[in-house]
Design a protein around this motif. Structure first.
Motif, mmCIF file in Angstrom:
data_model
loop_
_atom_site.group_PDB
_atom_site.id
_atom_site.type_symbol
_atom_site.label_atom_id
_atom_site.label_comp_id
_atom_site.label_asym_id
_atom_site.label_seq_id
_atom_site.Cartn_x
_atom_site.Cartn_y
_atom_site.Cartn_z
ATOM 1 N N UNK A 32 -10.698 -7.640 -0.597
ATOM 2 C CA UNK A 32 -9.555 -7.778 -1.505
ATOM 3 C C UNK A 32 -9.097 -6.408 -1.982
ATOM 4 N N UNK A 33 -10.029 -5.530 -2.308
ATOM 5 C CA UNK A 33 -9.676 -4.161 -2.698
ATOM 6 C C UNK A 33 -8.957 -3.439 -1.555
ATOM 7 N N UNK A 34 -9.450 -3.616 -0.340
ATOM 8 C CA UNK A 34 -8.828 -2.992 0.828
ATOM 9 C C UNK A 34 -7.426 -3.548 1.062
ATOM 10 N N UNK A 35 -7.271 -4.834 0.864
ATOM 11 C CA UNK A 35 -5.969 -5.485 1.002
ATOM 12 C C UNK A 35 -4.959 -4.865 0.033
ATOM 13 N N UNK A 36 -5.380 -4.636 -1.203
ATOM 14 C CA UNK A 36 -4.498 -4.028 -2.203
ATOM 15 C C UNK A 36 -4.078 -2.630 -1.749
ATOM 16 N N UNK A 37 -5.011 -1.857 -1.235
ATOM 17 C CA UNK A 37 -4.678 -0.514 -0.742
ATOM 18 C C UNK A 37 -3.715 -0.585 0.441
ATOM 19 N N UNK A 38 -3.982 -1.502 1.371
ATOM 20 C CA UNK A 38 -3.123 -1.649 2.543
ATOM 21 C C UNK A 38 -1.717 -2.103 2.161
ATOM 22 N N UNK A 39 -1.592 -2.777 1.020
ATOM 23 C CA UNK A 39 -0.282 -3.280 0.592
ATOM 24 C C UNK A 39 0.681 -2.153 0.229
ATOM 25 N N UNK A 40 0.159 -0.953 0.096
ATOM 26 C CA UNK A 40 1.014 0.200 -0.202
ATOM 27 C C UNK A 40 1.754 0.671 1.050
ATOM 28 N N UNK A 41 1.272 0.249 2.214
ATOM 29 C CA UNK A 41 1.888 0.623 3.488
ATOM 30 C C UNK A 41 2.588 -0.552 4.160
#
Length: 129
Positions: A32-41
Protein backbone atom coordinates in the motif's frame (compact mmCIF):
# COMPACT_ATOMS: atom_id res chain seq x y z
CA UNK A 1 -24.88 -20.09 -32.40
CA UNK A 2 -24.46 -23.78 -33.18
CA UNK A 3 -27.25 -26.33 -33.02
CA UNK A 4 -25.94 -27.82 -29.78
CA UNK A 5 -25.73 -24.35 -28.21
CA UNK A 6 -29.39 -23.76 -28.96
CA UNK A 7 -30.42 -27.16 -27.57
CA UNK A 8 -28.15 -27.45 -24.53
CA UNK A 9 -27.27 -23.81 -23.90
CA UNK A 10 -23.87 -22.28 -24.29
CA UNK A 11 -21.56 -22.56 -21.28
CA UNK A 12 -20.74 -19.18 -19.78
CA UNK A 13 -17.05 -18.34 -19.81
CA UNK A 14 -15.25 -18.33 -16.48
CA UNK A 15 -13.76 -15.09 -15.16
CA UNK A 16 -10.33 -16.27 -16.29
CA UNK A 17 -11.56 -16.99 -19.79
CA UNK A 18 -13.46 -13.70 -20.08
CA UNK A 19 -10.68 -11.32 -19.29
CA UNK A 20 -7.25 -11.70 -17.81
CA UNK A 21 -6.95 -8.33 -16.12
CA UNK A 22 -3.47 -7.36 -14.96
CA UNK A 23 -4.38 -7.53 -11.26
CA UNK A 24 -1.76 -6.98 -8.60
CA UNK A 25 -2.96 -8.64 -5.41
CA UNK A 26 -2.78 -6.16 -2.54
CA UNK A 27 -1.62 -8.29 0.37
CA UNK A 28 0.56 -6.10 2.58
CA UNK A 29 0.72 -2.65 4.08
CA UNK A 30 4.14 -2.27 2.46
CA UNK A 31 2.49 -2.71 -0.93
CA UNK A 32 0.00 0.00 0.00
CA UNK A 33 2.87 2.38 0.78
CA UNK A 34 4.48 1.51 -2.57
CA UNK A 35 1.16 2.07 -4.33
CA UNK A 36 0.96 5.58 -2.85
CA UNK A 37 4.48 6.35 -4.09
CA UNK A 38 3.72 4.95 -7.55
CA UNK A 39 0.59 7.13 -7.71
CA UNK A 40 2.86 10.15 -8.12
CA UNK A 41 3.85 8.83 -11.56
CA UNK A 42 0.81 6.84 -12.66
CA UNK A 43 -2.76 6.37 -11.46
CA UNK A 44 -3.32 3.42 -9.14
CA UNK A 45 -6.68 1.67 -8.85
CA UNK A 46 -7.84 -0.42 -5.91
CA UNK A 47 -10.77 -2.79 -6.29
CA UNK A 48 -12.07 -3.96 -2.90
CA UNK A 49 -13.78 -7.31 -3.31
CA UNK A 50 -15.86 -9.46 -1.00
CA UNK A 51 -15.72 -13.17 -1.80
CA UNK A 52 -19.04 -13.77 -0.05
CA UNK A 53 -21.07 -11.00 -1.68
CA UNK A 54 -23.11 -11.69 -4.79
CA UNK A 55 -23.13 -8.00 -5.73
CA UNK A 56 -19.35 -7.89 -5.46
CA UNK A 57 -19.01 -10.91 -7.74
CA UNK A 58 -21.47 -9.52 -10.28
CA UNK A 59 -19.81 -6.10 -10.26
CA UNK A 60 -16.37 -7.64 -10.71
CA UNK A 61 -17.63 -9.58 -13.71
CA UNK A 62 -19.13 -6.44 -15.31
CA UNK A 63 -16.03 -4.36 -14.54
CA UNK A 64 -13.79 -7.04 -16.06
CA UNK A 65 -15.91 -7.28 -19.18
CA UNK A 66 -15.82 -3.49 -19.69
CA UNK A 67 -12.14 -2.94 -18.84
CA UNK A 68 -10.00 -1.76 -21.74
CA UNK A 69 -6.54 -3.29 -21.68
CA UNK A 70 -4.83 -0.10 -22.88
CA UNK A 71 -5.93 1.80 -19.75
CA UNK A 72 -2.87 3.46 -18.21
CA UNK A 73 -3.08 2.49 -14.55
CA UNK A 74 -2.07 -0.26 -12.17
CA UNK A 75 -4.94 -2.44 -10.91
CA UNK A 76 -4.81 -3.68 -7.32
CA UNK A 77 -7.19 -6.37 -6.11
CA UNK A 78 -7.95 -6.38 -2.39
CA UNK A 79 -9.91 -9.29 -0.96
CA UNK A 80 -11.35 -7.86 2.22
CA UNK A 81 -11.88 -11.17 4.02
CA UNK A 82 -8.19 -11.99 3.71
CA UNK A 83 -6.79 -8.51 4.34
CA UNK A 84 -9.17 -6.56 6.52
CA UNK A 85 -6.20 -4.71 8.06
CA UNK A 86 -5.30 -3.28 4.65
CA UNK A 87 -8.92 -2.36 3.96
CA UNK A 88 -9.11 -0.55 7.29
CA UNK A 89 -5.86 1.29 6.54
CA UNK A 90 -7.19 2.35 3.11
CA UNK A 91 -10.28 3.74 4.85
CA UNK A 92 -8.33 5.69 7.46
CA UNK A 93 -5.43 6.79 5.26
CA UNK A 94 -7.58 8.10 2.42
CA UNK A 95 -10.67 9.13 4.39
CA UNK A 96 -13.03 7.05 2.27
CA UNK A 97 -15.70 5.06 4.11
CA UNK A 98 -15.30 1.30 3.51
CA UNK A 99 -17.76 -0.40 1.20
CA UNK A 100 -17.55 -3.51 -0.90
CA UNK A 101 -17.35 -3.79 -3.69
CA UNK A 102 -15.51 -0.50 -3.94
CA UNK A 103 -13.28 1.13 -6.56
CA UNK A 104 -10.76 3.82 -5.65
CA UNK A 105 -8.48 5.79 -7.95
CA UNK A 106 -5.33 7.20 -6.32
CA UNK A 107 -3.25 9.93 -7.93
CA UNK A 108 -0.49 11.91 -6.25
CA UNK A 109 -1.08 10.06 -2.99
CA UNK A 110 -4.79 10.99 -2.75
CA UNK A 111 -8.06 9.39 -3.73
CA UNK A 112 -9.34 11.40 -6.68
CA UNK A 113 -12.40 9.25 -7.35
CA UNK A 114 -14.25 6.42 -5.66
CA UNK A 115 -17.49 4.58 -6.11
CA UNK A 116 -19.09 1.38 -4.97
CA UNK A 117 -21.54 -1.39 -5.76
CA UNK A 118 -23.31 -1.32 -9.13
CA UNK A 119 -21.97 2.12 -10.02
CA UNK A 120 -18.53 0.53 -10.54
CA UNK A 121 -19.79 -1.19 -13.69
CA UNK A 122 -20.68 2.20 -15.20
CA UNK A 123 -17.26 3.77 -14.65
CA UNK A 124 -15.06 4.48 -17.64
CA UNK A 125 -11.66 4.57 -15.92
CA UNK A 126 -10.12 6.63 -18.69
CA UNK A 127 -12.43 9.53 -17.69
CA UNK A 128 -10.72 9.67 -14.27
CA UNK A 129 -7.11 8.91 -15.07
Amino acid sequence: MGIFDSVFGKREKSAEERNQLPWIHLESLRQLDELVEKSKEKAQVIYKHSMTCGISNMTLRMFSDAYEMDTDCDLYFLTIQSHRDISNTVESQFGVWHESPQLLIIKNGKVTFHTSHGAIAEVNLKDYL
